[in-house]
Design an enzyme around this catalytic site. Structure first.
Site, short mmCIF file in Angstrom:
data_model
loop_
_atom_site.label_atom_id
_atom_site.label_comp_id
_atom_site.label_asym_id
_atom_site.label_seq_id
_atom_site.Cartn_x
_atom_site.Cartn_y
_atom_site.Cartn_z
N SER A 1 0.72 -1.37 -0.08
CA SER A 1 0.07 -0.14 -0.11
C SER A 1 0.77 0.96 -0.06
CB SER A 1 -0.61 0.16 1.49
OG SER A 1 -1.93 1.06 1.36
N TYR B 1 -0.99 -0.74 10.07
CA TYR B 1 -0.74 -1.35 9.24
C TYR B 1 0.39 -0.23 8.25
CZ TYR B 1 -3.72 -1.13 4.03
OH TYR B 1 -3.95 -1.25 3.26
P1 NAP Z 1 -10.62 -6.32 1.63
O1 NAP Z 1 -11.50 -6.55 0.03
O2 NAP Z 1 -11.01 -6.32 2.66
O3 NAP Z 1 -9.84 -7.53 1.06
C1 NAP Z 1 -9.24 -8.06 1.96
C2 NAP Z 1 -9.24 -9.34 1.71
O4 NAP Z 1 -7.48 -9.84 2.57
C3 NAP Z 1 -10.62 -10.00 2.33
O5 NAP Z 1 -10.27 -11.07 1.20
C4 NAP Z 1 -10.02 -11.28 3.27
O6 NAP Z 1 -10.10 -11.54 2.87
C5 NAP Z 1 -8.93 -11.04 2.94
N1 NAP Z 1 -7.96 -11.41 4.82
C6 NAP Z 1 -8.16 -11.02 5.28
N2 NAP Z 1 -7.59 -11.20 6.62
C7 NAP Z 1 -7.49 -12.12 6.47
C8 NAP Z 1 -6.78 -13.22 7.19
N3 NAP Z 1 -6.47 -13.66 8.28
N4 NAP Z 1 -6.74 -15.04 6.57
C9 NAP Z 1 -7.14 -14.35 5.27
N5 NAP Z 1 -7.87 -13.89 4.35
C10 NAP Z 1 -7.16 -12.19 5.56
O7 NAP Z 1 -10.11 -4.76 0.84
P2 NAP Z 1 -9.65 -5.11 -0.55
O8 NAP Z 1 -9.27 -2.91 -0.28
O9 NAP Z 1 -9.66 -5.72 -1.48
O10 NAP Z 1 -7.57 -4.42 0.30
C11 NAP Z 1 -7.32 -6.44 -0.96
C12 NAP Z 1 -5.16 -5.39 -0.71
O11 NAP Z 1 -5.13 -4.58 -0.89
C13 NAP Z 1 -5.11 -5.75 1.59
O12 NAP Z 1 -3.73 -6.14 1.29
C14 NAP Z 1 -4.87 -4.27 1.48
O13 NAP Z 1 -4.41 -3.54 2.52
C15 NAP Z 1 -4.59 -3.28 -0.39
N6 NAP Z 1 -5.10 -2.02 -0.50
C16 NAP Z 1 -5.96 -1.70 -0.53
C17 NAP Z 1 -5.88 -0.71 -1.04
C18 NAP Z 1 -7.21 0.23 -1.39
O14 NAP Z 1 -7.77 1.33 -0.65
N7 NAP Z 1 -8.17 -0.66 -0.98
C19 NAP Z 1 -4.89 0.45 -0.95
C20 NAP Z 1 -4.38 0.13 -0.42
C21 NAP Z 1 -3.71 -1.29 0.11
P3 NAP Z 1 -11.59 -13.19 4.57
O15 NAP Z 1 -12.32 -11.78 5.45
O16 NAP Z 1 -12.46 -13.66 3.59
O17 NAP Z 1 -10.34 -13.28 5.18
#
Ligand code: NAP
Length: 260
Positions: A146, A159
């Protein structure tokens, strides 16, 4: 030009967090491009929904329940992938989680949980899949970090620290695994429209009215704007790239919450 250079067809790909948000798009785009996909996270119902859609569209997919903090869960995903598909070509460490909190109010449990998921989970999955990749003669790992890992992240210090760790871990892993023909790269997204991220903001009533305020491109990114670059990193078009972090933030700049 070799027209297959951008292809990931046939590359067996694990996507952690593949049941929602960015991970769902990564999984669907890999499957559409002909990659067998393994979806792994805690909430099996989300994984099964994405798996069923991929199967309906003619792709190959398996859904496996897994908490990335648990070494046995991670090993089970790796073992099952090899049983099902015979190898692991690509690992996308997309899993992530956070909550907003002042550092002085943060409990050690809260800190450890966020670091455990974002950083330790990436280590555990990279180690388990890396052993398979080494033994089969090569592979590719892509970590989703991120922009929070690149600068101060108010109310998300745990984070930001974990995502900074993922960027540094990417470099060390790339260095150690290069002799085994394994490339390791990282993507650092800026704000991307996902329910997961909006939930983190809603939990404190902090969703800005204009999501794009203050950003160079005046908008947040879409999940596909991370998914397609992930495909590129997994393809042979990126064959001389390793240890790299690609920042994808629409030109960047800004406090995500206030837009300043
Ligand atoms: P999201 O939909 O909440 O995705 C996060 C995923 O991680 C979920 O599918 C969740 O699945 C999984 N997860 C969380 N804890 C876990 C665990 N203990 N074991 C296995 N899986 C786990 O949010 P997103 O925005 O798409 O994020 C995806 C990635 O992009 C993340 O790494 C996030 O930090 C990164 N990111 C997002 C943004 C943004 O603005 N959206 C910006 C920068 C980086 P379960 O709940 O089923 O476990």
């Amino acid at each position: 030009m070799d027209s297959n250079i951008f292809s990931v067809e046939g590359k067996v790909t694990i996507v952690t967090g593949g049941g929602t948000g960015i991970g769902e798009y990564i999984a669907r785009r890999f499957a559409e491009a002909g990659a067998p996909v393994v979806l792994a996270s805690r909430k099996i119902e989300n994984l099964e929904r994405v798996r069923d859609q991929i199967l309906k569209d003619g792709g190959k997919a398996v859904a496996l329940q897994c908490d990335v903090r648990k070494p046995d869960d991670v090993q089970q995903v790796v073992d099952t992938t090899v049983q099902e598909f015979g190898r692991i070509d690509v690992l996308v460490n997309n899993h992530g989680a956070s909550f907003r909190c002042n550092i002085l109010d943060m409990t050690p449990n809260g800190w450890n949980s966020v670091v455990g998921i974002n950083l330790t989970g990436t280590f555990l999955f990279s180690r388990a899949a890396g052993i398979v990749m080494r033994d089969q003669g090569g592979g590719c790992i892509i970590n989703i970090s991120s922009t929070a890992g690149l600068h101060a992240t108010p109310l998300m210090a745990h984070y930001g620290a974990a995502k900074a760790g993922v960027i540094n871990f990417t470099r060390s892993l790339a260095d150690e695994l290069a002799p085994h023909n394994i490339r390791v790269n990282c993507i650092a997204p800026g704000p991307i429209v996902t329910e997961g991220f909006l939930e983190v903001l809603r939990a404190r009533g902090e969703v800005p009215k204009n999501l794009g305020a203050g950003l160079v491109m005046n908008r947040w990114g879409e999940c596909d704007e991370i998914a397609y670059p992930t495909l590129f990193l997994a393809s042979d078009a990126a064959s001389f790239m390793t240890g790299e972090t690609i920042v994808i933030d629409g030109g960047g700049r800004t406090n995500l919450i206030t837009g300043e």
